[in-house]
Write an enzyme that holds these catalytic residues in place. Structure first.
Site, PDB file in Angstrom:
ATOM      1  N   TYR A   8       0.849  -1.188   0.000  1.00 10.17           N
ATOM      2  CA  TYR A   8       0.000   0.000   0.000  1.00 10.17           C
ATOM      3  C   TYR A   8       0.889   1.245   0.000  1.00 10.17           C
ATOM      4  O   TYR A   8       2.088   1.152   0.243  1.00 10.17           O
ATOM      5  CB  TYR A   8      -0.873  -0.044   1.241  1.00 10.17           C
ATOM      6  CG  TYR A   8      -0.112   0.264   2.510  1.00 10.17           C
ATOM      7  CD1 TYR A   8      -0.518   1.318   3.324  1.00 10.17           C
ATOM      8  CD2 TYR A   8       1.022  -0.454   2.881  1.00 10.17           C
ATOM      9  CE1 TYR A   8       0.183   1.618   4.478  1.00 10.17           C
ATOM     10  CE2 TYR A   8       1.715  -0.155   4.035  1.00 10.17           C
ATOM     11  CZ  TYR A   8       1.292   0.889   4.820  1.00 10.17           C
ATOM     12  OH  TYR A   8       1.986   1.217   5.947  1.00 10.17           O
ATOM     13  N   SER A  67       4.101   3.245  12.274  1.00 13.48           N
ATOM     14  CA  SER A  67       4.117   1.847  11.842  1.00 13.48           C
ATOM     15  C   SER A  67       2.811   1.435  11.182  1.00 13.48           C
ATOM     16  O   SER A  67       1.718   1.773  11.653  1.00 13.48           O
ATOM     17  CB  SER A  67       4.391   0.964  13.069  1.00 13.48           C
ATOM     18  OG  SER A  67       3.373   0.031  13.264  1.00 13.48           O
ATOM     19  N   LYS A  68       2.947   0.726  10.093  1.00 13.42           N
ATOM     20  CA  LYS A  68       1.739   0.356   9.344  1.00 13.42           C
ATOM     21  C   LYS A  68       0.872  -0.605  10.157  1.00 13.42           C
ATOM     22  O   LYS A  68      -0.325  -0.658   9.988  1.00 13.42           O
ATOM     23  CB  LYS A  68       2.129  -0.180   7.977  1.00 13.42           C
ATOM     24  CG  LYS A  68       2.210  -1.670   7.814  1.00 13.42           C
ATOM     25  CD  LYS A  68       2.489  -1.976   6.350  1.00 13.42           C
ATOM     26  CE  LYS A  68       2.401  -3.451   6.092  1.00 13.42           C
ATOM     27  NZ  LYS A  68       2.935  -3.869   4.816  1.00 13.42           N
ATOM     28  N   ARG A  69       1.493  -1.320  11.080  1.00 18.22           N
ATOM     29  CA  ARG A  69       0.745  -2.276  11.880  1.00 18.22           C
ATOM     30  C   ARG A  69      -0.061  -1.592  12.978  1.00 18.22           C
ATOM     31  O   ARG A  69      -1.214  -1.892  13.211  1.00 18.22           O
ATOM     32  CB  ARG A  69       1.727  -3.282  12.482  1.00 18.22           C
ATOM     33  CG  ARG A  69       1.210  -4.687  12.609  1.00 18.22           C
ATOM     34  CD  ARG A  69       2.324  -5.682  12.887  1.00 18.22           C
ATOM     35  NE  ARG A  69       3.476  -5.135  13.595  1.00 18.22           N
ATOM     36  CZ  ARG A  69       3.567  -4.952  14.899  1.00 18.22           C
ATOM     37  NH1 ARG A  69       2.564  -5.289  15.672  1.00 18.22           N
ATOM     38  NH2 ARG A  69       4.653  -4.452  15.438  1.00 18.22           N
TER      39      ARG A  69
END
Ligand code: GLU
Length: 550
Positions: free
Chosen positions: A46, A295-297
């Site tokens: 993404y 952070s993408k998480r």
């Protein structure tokens, strides 16, 4: 056997050589301060906010210098490719109006330096890899995974630097005949660059953000072409592309800094002009007492889809990222309220070298200011566009009576000090739901009473107001005077100053009464202008809602 024989054996059928490509993609006709930037995403995930920062820097340098900005799809990692990633990226660039000058989309190439998709450039890379072999600067390596793993373990055991370099670069010591024989025998191979570097020496280079940096010189014979699909690795592909596409500025994340010695050696081996590097810092987030990498998480705001899904105004997102790109942006913006952001003169030296702190709160504030200045009609259009994709119920609500919706948005708008309670389109419904009877009736209501909480007193105030003081056609002054009159009649102070002097003489003051009128109508103790709300709701709805307390 010569290097040329080896190169011909590996690439027997290339249609063109490097000279052909050098002529096909000549130097661009640029003036001295015109720059060429590129956004070169890998379609493996993404688009995150770091990518967006990169695009903004690319774009502003292109605009500042009246240069070129192109999009290159770096799709050499076929195993990790996500099919619609490039569509999403193209959509985002489009959504924010950051469109490249040169690009390729669905097979259509716009620009003279294409194709702009790496997998379509395989013949070009092969011509340059072939040349590197001919120059004695690349060779086939037949080491398999097990051998490489064993070598690494061995290096670790001996506490030596791991990697394929020096005496460990086993295949570089094969004779050309041996290499040719292995190839003819069908052995699997990759192509490695043959480094001439000495790890003991340092190589200085300039990063426009961090200034002069020194790293050990590269001595690794890194892979430049994979065996499976014969596609080049990033290191090699970007060398060829940024050279042939005549990129002047490579803008990418700082995770690439440690690879620069490799890239420098490649550029120098081919005699190509090195681009300038702007390797932007990590984007950080304040998390309690610490600043950590976004952070993408953990952080939904790390993904660019977050801003679209939540209906953030595109200008607000651009503005908030610009504030972390250059430390003097905010000051410039204060002095140049109406100029497009591209008029700001970007300076890489004004980027934080240690990390850029992104703050959602700040985005919300910037966004509130921008939305506050929008005309009601424009806000209606933008939020409608958003609702069509993300909130069908909201879309239908707007469709039912567009003019009514615009009037709601227009409360305390288009005036010197407009309301500033909206920071994205998604939240609008939750701010105006009480303006619609069906939503009001459906809602599980929690009335935010303040000083006056006694049921009978509330009932008395509302009944008195409807019976004696409410008139649909009053202008604002009359309306307010009547509320004050009611205050006096019910034992509340219509004059706040008076009340403050002798509070014991009163049951409360005009603010308390207004709050009851407001909360009973909207459930909220804090709303935009009550007079305008009442005007829009009209007598029927008002009476119905006040009667609910009887
Ligand atoms: N494809 C690389 C990436 O997405 C590009 C790095 C660069 O801009 O050179 O990380």
């Amino acid at each position: 056997m010569t290097n040329k024989d080896l190169a011909d054996l590996i690439f027997p059928n290339l249609e063109h050589d490097t000279e052909y490509y050098e002529k096909l993609y000549p130097e661009r006709d640029l003036k001295e301060n015109q720059y060429v930037t590129r956004f070169a995403p890998s379609p493996t995930g993404y688009m995150h906010i770091g990518n967006f920062m990169s695009v903004l820097i690319d774009y502003i340098i292109y605009k500042n210098s009246d240069g070129v900005f192109f999009l290159r799809n770096e799709d050499t990692d076929k195993a990790r490719e996500i099919p619609d990633a490039i569509d999403k990226i193209t959509h985002i660039l489009n959504h924010y109006g950051l469109n490249p000058v040169e690009y390729e989309y669905k097979g259509k190439i716009v620009g003279n330096y294409g194709p702009y998709v790496q997998s379509e450039r395989i013949d070009i890379y092969h011509a340059y890899i072939k040349k590197a072999i001919e120059m004695g600067r690349a060779y086939p390596c037949f080491c398999n995974k097990e051998e490489l793993d064993e070598m690494r373990l061995n290096q670790e055991r001996k506490k030596q630097r791991t990697g394929y370099y020096g005496k460990y670069a086993r295949c570089r010591f094969l004779s050309i005949d041996e290499m040719c024989n292995k190839i003819k025998a069908g052995e699997d191979y990759v192509i490695r660059f043959k480094s001439m570097g000495d790890f003991e020496t340092k190589i200085p280079f300039d990063d426009e953000v961090k200034g002069r940096i020194e790293f050990p010189t590269n001595d690794e014979d890194f892979v430049i072409m994979k065996s499976s699909d014969k596609l080049p690795t990033y290191h090699f592909a970007h060398l060829v592309d940024d050279h042939l596409m005549r990129t002047t500025h490579v803008i990418r994340g700082e995770e690439w800094i440690s690879s620069v010695p490799k890239h420098i050696e490649l550029f120098d081996a081919f005699g190509f002009k090195r681009p300038k590097y702007i390797q932007y810092p990590l984007i950080l987030k304040q998390d309690g007492d610490i600043k950590r990498k976004i952070s993408k998480r953990k952080d939904p705001e790390a993904s660019m889809s977050f801003y679209e899904e939540n209906g953030y105004n595109t200008t607000a997102v651009i503005e908030s990222v610009m504030t972390i790109i250059n430390s003097n942006y905010e000051e410039w913006r204060r002095e140049n309220k109406d100029l497009p952001f591209t008029d700001f003169k970007f300076q890489a030296s004004k980027m934080s070298a240690s990390g850029a702190l992104f703050d959602l709160e700040k985005l919300n504030n910037i966004s509130k200011d921008i939305i506050a200045k929008m005309k009601a009609k424009d806000l209606c259009d933008e939020s409608y566009k958003w609702a069509c994709i993300y909130d069908k119920d909201f879309k239908e609500l707007i469709d039912r009576d567009r003019e009514y919706y615009i009037s709601i948005l227009n409360i305390e708008r288009e005036q010197e000090k407009p309301r500033k309670d909206i920071y994205n389109y998604k939240m609008i419904k939750s701010l105006i739901w009480y303006m619609y009877d069906d939503l009001f009736d459906k809602e599980n209501k929690e009335y935010e009473w303040k000083n006056i909480t006694d049921k009978d007193e509330i009932k008395n105030i509302l009944n008195t107001y409807i019976a004696k003081y409410y008139n649909d056609s009053d202008d604002k002054e009359t309306w307010f005077n009547k509320i004050k009159e009611m205050c006096d009649s019910l034992g509340y102070a219509s004059n706040i100053k008076e009340y403050k002097k002798n509070p014991e003489n009163y049951k409360g003051n005009v603010a308390d009464i207004s709050t009851v009128l407001r909360v009973a109508l909207t459930t909220k103790s804090n709303t935009p202008d009550l007079y305008q709300i009442m005007k829009l709701l009209g007598s029927k709805k008002i009476e119905k809602r006040y009667n609910m307390f009887n």
